[in-house]
Design a protein around this motif. Structure first.
Motif, short mmCIF file in Angstrom:
data_model
loop_
_atom_site.label_atom_id
_atom_site.label_comp_id
_atom_site.label_asym_id
_atom_site.label_seq_id
_atom_site.Cartn_x
_atom_site.Cartn_y
_atom_site.Cartn_z
N UNK A 18 0.56 -1.45 0.52
CA UNK A 18 0.03 0.11 0.43
C UNK A 18 1.21 1.27 0.17
N UNK A 19 0.73 1.68 -0.78
CA UNK A 19 1.08 3.26 -0.83
C UNK A 19 1.17 4.43 -0.01
N UNK A 20 1.99 4.88 0.21
CA UNK A 20 0.88 6.26 1.29
C UNK A 20 1.11 7.46 0.86
N UNK A 21 1.00 7.44 -0.45
CA UNK A 21 0.27 8.97 -1.30
C UNK A 21 0.93 7.78 -2.82
N UNK A 22 -0.35 8.68 -3.40
CA UNK A 22 -0.46 8.85 -5.35
C UNK A 22 -0.16 9.90 -5.81
#
Length: 149
Positions: A18-22
């Motif tokens: 899961x990315x923190x920010x996109x």
């Protein structure tokens, strides 16, 4: 916009976590309520941006043209969803030498040639007799003597 969620799940989250920010463009497929709720439910911060760099627009359009052409050709043969074909098309694009730089993009990023999947099942001479220490030394010597790409 189910295909956006499917693509992100399969190609980003399952591969990298899961990315923190996109950071995405202002495309309507990312701005839909359904997709925004998906990001929020997984704790992913979504940042919209508008990128403008006139000098590279032609390069981006040329790359898009090649990828779209590949997708159309694959869909004519397989009749599957384009989202399922995209990883194969991109891999082909990244590992094919480009006329402008005479090198595959993969080589420019990783400073090594890409290994095709068949070499794992049916090892080649190069794979069978690979020596990591000798390879590292050869790579250092090569990088010291070669011109920058």
């Amino acid at each position: 916009m189910e295909w956006v969620k499917k693509f992100l799940w399969k190609s980003v989250i399952c591969r990298f976590g899961f990315p923190h920010t996109l950071i995405v463009d202002n495309g309507s497929h990312f701005a839909s309520t359904n997709v925004c709720e998906f990001f929020q439910s997984h704790g992913i911060r979504l940042i919209f941006t508008y990128i403008e760099h006139p000098q590279s627009n032609g390069q981006v359009e040329a790359a898009k043209k090649v990828v779209l052409y590949g997708i159309k050709k694959q869909l004519e043969k397989t009749w599957t969803s384009w989202i399922d074909e995209l990883p194969r098309i991109l891999w082909s694009y990244y590992t094919t030498p480009h006329s402008s730089i005479h090198e595959p993009l993969f080589t420019l990023v990783y400073e090594a040639d890409a290994m095709i999947l068949i070499e794992i099942v049916e090892p080649t001479f190069q794979v069978d007799f690979f020596n990591e220490e000798r390879s590292d030394n050869d790579q250092r010597a090569y990088l010291d003597t070669t011109k920058e790409v």
